[in-house]
Write an enzyme that holds these catalytic residues in place. Structure first.
Site, PDB file in Angstrom:
ATOM      1  N   HIS A 267       6.364 102.377  41.399  1.00  0.00           N
ATOM      2  CA  HIS A 267       7.052 101.921  42.608  1.00  0.00           C
ATOM      3  C   HIS A 267       7.295 103.127  43.513  1.00  0.00           C
ATOM      4  O   HIS A 267       7.153 104.269  43.107  1.00  0.00           O
ATOM      5  CB  HIS A 267       8.385 101.266  42.248  1.00  0.00           C
ATOM      6  CG  HIS A 267       8.253  99.900  41.674  1.00  0.00           C
ATOM      7  ND1 HIS A 267       8.939  98.821  42.171  1.00  0.00           N
ATOM      8  CD2 HIS A 267       7.497  99.424  40.650  1.00  0.00           C
ATOM      9  CE1 HIS A 267       8.634  97.736  41.476  1.00  0.00           C
ATOM     10  NE2 HIS A 267       7.758  98.092  40.531  1.00  0.00           N
TER      11      HIS A 267
ATOM     12  N   ASP B  60       8.796  90.518  43.986  1.00  0.00           N
ATOM     13  CA  ASP B  60       9.090  91.923  43.739  1.00  0.00           C
ATOM     14  C   ASP B  60      10.593  92.195  43.755  1.00  0.00           C
ATOM     15  O   ASP B  60      11.320  91.693  44.614  1.00  0.00           O
ATOM     16  CB  ASP B  60       8.396  92.771  44.818  1.00  0.00           C
ATOM     17  CG  ASP B  60       8.455  94.258  44.536  1.00  0.00           C
ATOM     18  OD1 ASP B  60       8.381  94.632  43.355  1.00  0.00           O
ATOM     19  OD2 ASP B  60       8.568  95.036  45.498  1.00  0.00           O
TER      20      ASP B  60
ATOM     21  N   SER C  90       9.283  90.480  48.332  1.00  0.00           N
ATOM     22  CA  SER C  90      10.461  91.057  47.694  1.00  0.00           C
ATOM     23  C   SER C  90      11.698  90.193  47.913  1.00  0.00           C
ATOM     24  O   SER C  90      11.747  89.331  48.801  1.00  0.00           O
ATOM     25  CB  SER C  90      10.718  92.466  48.242  1.00  0.00           C
ATOM     26  OG  SER C  90      11.197  92.384  49.578  1.00  0.00           O
TER      27      SER C  90
ATOM     28  N   THR D  29       6.547 100.669  52.294  1.00  0.00           N
ATOM     29  CA  THR D  29       6.990 101.437  53.462  1.00  0.00           C
ATOM     30  C   THR D  29       5.823 102.040  54.232  1.00  0.00           C
ATOM     31  O   THR D  29       5.797 102.005  55.473  1.00  0.00           O
ATOM     32  CB  THR D  29       7.962 102.545  53.025  1.00  0.00           C
ATOM     33  OG1 THR D  29       9.098 101.948  52.378  1.00  0.00           O
ATOM     34  CG2 THR D  29       8.434 103.371  54.209  1.00  0.00           C
TER      35      THR D  29
END
Length: 281
Positions: free
Chosen positions: A202, A80, A47, A227
């Site tokens: 997402h 990302d 990301s 996460t």
């Protein structure tokens, strides 16, 4: 095995594909170990936040490319949630096979214009492009709580931009640490019928197994998780640190790597078993 694009995966299987984020080398290894155990394709994601943490994209990208090329399962390397076009251009130059441009917080016309220009650049280099649409012009983007993607707007956005996949807002939000999200599965089915490219979910860490399986069956083709896997990794590391004095970091990060690898394999098997029903008019 050579790196592939998500297009290769999403158009050769009817099941959903797992896309997992890395911030550490051990997490990269965990994803590939898990995918090889499951014998299923996987998308490895770096990301924009991970790039900021490391200070640059190139070193982590080089490690990821090397690891993915040595994998015995099909694997794609994806950038990302990039909000900066120059970072996308760098990723394309570094050999990423897939990128995501996140212009969801922009007004409609700006999002379309930026995404169309990036899509043209990616197409010229054979790179898969994912984009995001939710609350048009919303300050918190597409995955703030309560936001939903409109099917007609989503179809128009894809036509206007030429993207290869679309991240949609159907009930998840980012950074959830409890798996309590409630997805609008009817909206997923409506989006699948209206949008001609694969749909991406997402914020999937906030959904439990049954919900993720139902989302895949309803038409989600790419499921992003970060996460939840970070929590699995951290819990395993904490178990080692709480057991007594530890000096060598390899003792605890290896435990985190193993825990994360096992969860990656489990999730990939879950997604692969959830095949969507045919869309009927």
């Amino acid at each position: 095995m050579p790196l592939v694009t998500p297009y290769d995966m999403l158009h050769t299987t009817s099941a959903a594909v797992g896309a997992f984020n890395v911030a550490l080398i051990e997490q990269l290894e965990a994803i590939l170990i898990g995918a090889e155990r499951a014998r299923l394709p996987v998308i490895v994601q770096i990301s924009e936040n991970a790039v900021a943490h490391h200070g640059s994209l190139a070193p982590l990208a080089a490690a990821a490319r090397t690891a993915l090329a040595a994998s015995c399962v099909p694997a794609a390397l994806h950038l990302d949630h990039a909000t900066r076009p120059e970072l996308i251009e760098e990723a394309v130059a570094l050999g990423f096979t897939s990128v995501m441009y996140d212009g969801a917080a922009l007004p409609w016309q700006e999002n379309v214009a930026h995404t169309r220009r990036i899509a043209r650049h990616c197409r010229e280099h054979g790179v898969f492009l994912e984009a995001e649409l939710g609350e048009i012009g919303g300050k918190d983007g597409a995955h703030a709580p309560g936001v939903r993607t409109d099917p007609a707007e989503a179809a128009q956005f894809v036509r206007d931009t030429g993207v290869d996949a679309l991240a949609v807002a159907v009930g998840t939000s980012h950074h959830m640490t409890e798996r309590t999200a409630r997805l609008d599965l009817e909206l997923v089915r409506e989006l699948r019928a209206a949008v001609p490219v694969p749909l991406v979910l997402h914020g999937s860490s906030g959904a439990d197994d049954a919900t993720l399986a139902a989302a895949a069956a309803a038409g989600i083709r790419k499921i992003n998780i970060s996460t939840h896997l970070n929590a699995v990794f951290t819990e395993a590391v904490r178990g080692v640190l709480d057991s007594g004095p530890v000096v060598d970091p390899r003792r605890y990060v290896s435990r985190g790597r193993e825990a994360m690898a096992a969860e990656v394999a489990r999730l990939l098997r879950l997604f692969s078993s959830s095949v969507p029903a045919a869309v009927t008019s």
